[in-house]
Design a protein around this motif. Structure first.
Motif, PDB file in Angstrom:
ATOM      1  N   GLY A   1      34.770  22.093  40.362  1.00 42.52           N
ATOM      2  CA  GLY A   1      35.827  21.406  40.544  1.00 42.52           C
ATOM      3  C   GLY A   1      37.172  21.978  41.124  1.00 42.52           C
ATOM      4  O   GLY A   1      38.046  21.325  41.814  1.00 42.52           O
ATOM      5  N   SER A   2      36.899  23.425  41.161  1.00 43.16           N
ATOM      6  CA  SER A   2      38.207  24.129  41.567  1.00 43.16           C
ATOM      7  C   SER A   2      37.869  25.566  41.932  1.00 43.16           C
ATOM      8  O   SER A   2      36.804  26.082  41.869  1.00 43.16           O
ATOM      9  N   GLU A   3      38.563  26.150  42.785  1.00 42.97           N
ATOM     10  CA  GLU A   3      38.119  27.684  43.339  1.00 42.97           C
ATOM     11  C   GLU A   3      38.579  28.452  42.169  1.00 42.97           C
ATOM     12  O   GLU A   3      37.495  29.202  41.937  1.00 42.97           O
ATOM     13  N   SER A   4      39.204  28.251  41.516  1.00 47.21           N
ATOM     14  CA  SER A   4      39.127  29.241  40.041  1.00 47.21           C
ATOM     15  C   SER A   4      38.108  28.927  39.253  1.00 47.21           C
ATOM     16  O   SER A   4      37.850  30.125  38.665  1.00 47.21           O
ATOM     17  N   ALA A   5      37.705  27.677  38.982  1.00 46.21           N
ATOM     18  CA  ALA A   5      36.540  27.806  38.262  1.00 46.21           C
ATOM     19  C   ALA A   5      35.497  28.262  38.814  1.00 46.21           C
ATOM     20  O   ALA A   5      34.640  29.230  37.860  1.00 46.21           O
ATOM     21  N   PHE A   6      35.230  28.391  40.037  1.00 46.05           N
ATOM     22  CA  PHE A   6      34.084  29.018  40.768  1.00 46.05           C
ATOM     23  C   PHE A   6      34.188  30.607  40.691  1.00 46.05           C
ATOM     24  O   PHE A   6      33.201  31.181  40.405  1.00 46.05           O
ATOM     25  N   SER A   7      35.460  30.997  41.091  1.00 46.65           N
ATOM     26  CA  SER A   7      35.840  32.162  40.717  1.00 46.65           C
ATOM     27  C   SER A   7      35.749  32.942  39.631  1.00 46.65           C
ATOM     28  O   SER A   7      35.069  34.210  39.276  1.00 46.65           O
TER      29      SER A   7
ATOM     30  N   GLY B   1      30.108  40.276  38.360  1.00 41.74           N
ATOM     31  CA  GLY B   1      30.895  41.436  37.875  1.00 41.74           C
ATOM     32  C   GLY B   1      31.976  41.653  38.617  1.00 41.74           C
ATOM     33  O   GLY B   1      32.860  42.319  38.154  1.00 41.74           O
ATOM     34  N   VAL B   2      32.194  41.079  39.599  1.00 41.80           N
ATOM     35  CA  VAL B   2      33.156  41.235  40.428  1.00 41.80           C
ATOM     36  C   VAL B   2      33.594  39.744  41.169  1.00 41.80           C
ATOM     37  O   VAL B   2      32.714  38.859  41.466  1.00 41.80           O
ATOM     38  N   SER B   3      34.971  39.569  41.465  1.00 43.06           N
ATOM     39  CA  SER B   3      35.194  38.313  42.155  1.00 43.06           C
ATOM     40  C   SER B   3      34.581  37.965  43.571  1.00 43.06           C
ATOM     41  O   SER B   3      34.081  38.952  44.118  1.00 43.06           O
ATOM     42  N   PRO B   4      34.425  36.730  43.957  1.00 36.82           N
ATOM     43  CA  PRO B   4      34.000  36.505  45.358  1.00 36.82           C
ATOM     44  C   PRO B   4      34.530  37.418  46.307  1.00 36.82           C
ATOM     45  O   PRO B   4      33.782  37.732  47.123  1.00 36.82           O
ATOM     46  N   ALA B   5      35.746  37.525  46.661  1.00 35.54           N
ATOM     47  CA  ALA B   5      36.440  38.145  47.508  1.00 35.54           C
ATOM     48  C   ALA B   5      36.030  39.648  47.364  1.00 35.54           C
ATOM     49  O   ALA B   5      35.906  40.357  48.425  1.00 35.54           O
ATOM     50  N   ALA B   6      36.045  40.165  46.238  1.00 31.34           N
ATOM     51  CA  ALA B   6      35.606  41.594  45.925  1.00 31.34           C
ATOM     52  C   ALA B   6      34.282  41.853  46.533  1.00 31.34           C
ATOM     53  O   ALA B   6      33.878  42.856  47.234  1.00 31.34           O
ATOM     54  N   PHE B   7      33.302  40.781  46.109  1.00 37.12           N
ATOM     55  CA  PHE B   7      31.754  40.665  46.624  1.00 37.12           C
ATOM     56  C   PHE B   7      31.938  40.884  48.108  1.00 37.12           C
ATOM     57  O   PHE B   7      30.913  41.581  48.554  1.00 37.12           O
ATOM     58  N   ARG B   8      32.388  39.877  48.805  1.00 38.31           N
ATOM     59  CA  ARG B   8      32.376  39.704  50.303  1.00 38.31           C
ATOM     60  C   ARG B   8      32.887  41.155  50.798  1.00 38.31           C
ATOM     61  O   ARG B   8      32.414  41.742  51.895  1.00 38.31           O
ATOM     62  N   GLY B   9      34.044  41.959  50.240  1.00 39.54           N
ATOM     63  CA  GLY B   9      34.487  43.038  50.595  1.00 39.54           C
ATOM     64  C   GLY B   9      33.540  44.066  50.724  1.00 39.54           C
ATOM     65  O   GLY B   9      33.312  44.905  51.612  1.00 39.54           O
ATOM     66  N   ARG B  10      32.839  44.272  49.514  1.00 36.81           N
ATOM     67  CA  ARG B  10      31.604  45.196  49.365  1.00 36.81           C
ATOM     68  C   ARG B  10      30.736  45.053  50.511  1.00 36.81           C
ATOM     69  O   ARG B  10      30.187  46.134  50.944  1.00 36.81           O
TER      70      ARG B  10
END
Length: 53
Positions: free
Chosen positions: A25-31, A39-48
């Motif tokens: 329902g929201s980006e924050s719920a998914f994150s 174990g990491v946020s989606p942005a951190a995962f993409r960065g890795r």
């Protein structure tokens, strides 16, 4: 979460759009759910993933 990880690896889809595509329902719920499972946020995962390429 496997679908989310695959999408974050293979596309530049924004995290908010991905969240709604996956039924959240929201980006924050998914994150929060992603971080809880992976174990990491989606942005951190993409960065890795980008750094490893």
């Amino acid at each position: 979460m496997l679908l989310a990880q695959r999408a974050l690896r293979s596309s530049d889809t924004r995290v908010g759009a991905l969240a709604f595509t996956l039924g959240y329902g929201s980006e924050s719920a998914f994150s929060a759910a992603f971080k809880r499972h992976v174990g990491v946020s989606p942005a951190a995962f993409r960065g890795r993933v980008a750094a490893a390429s």
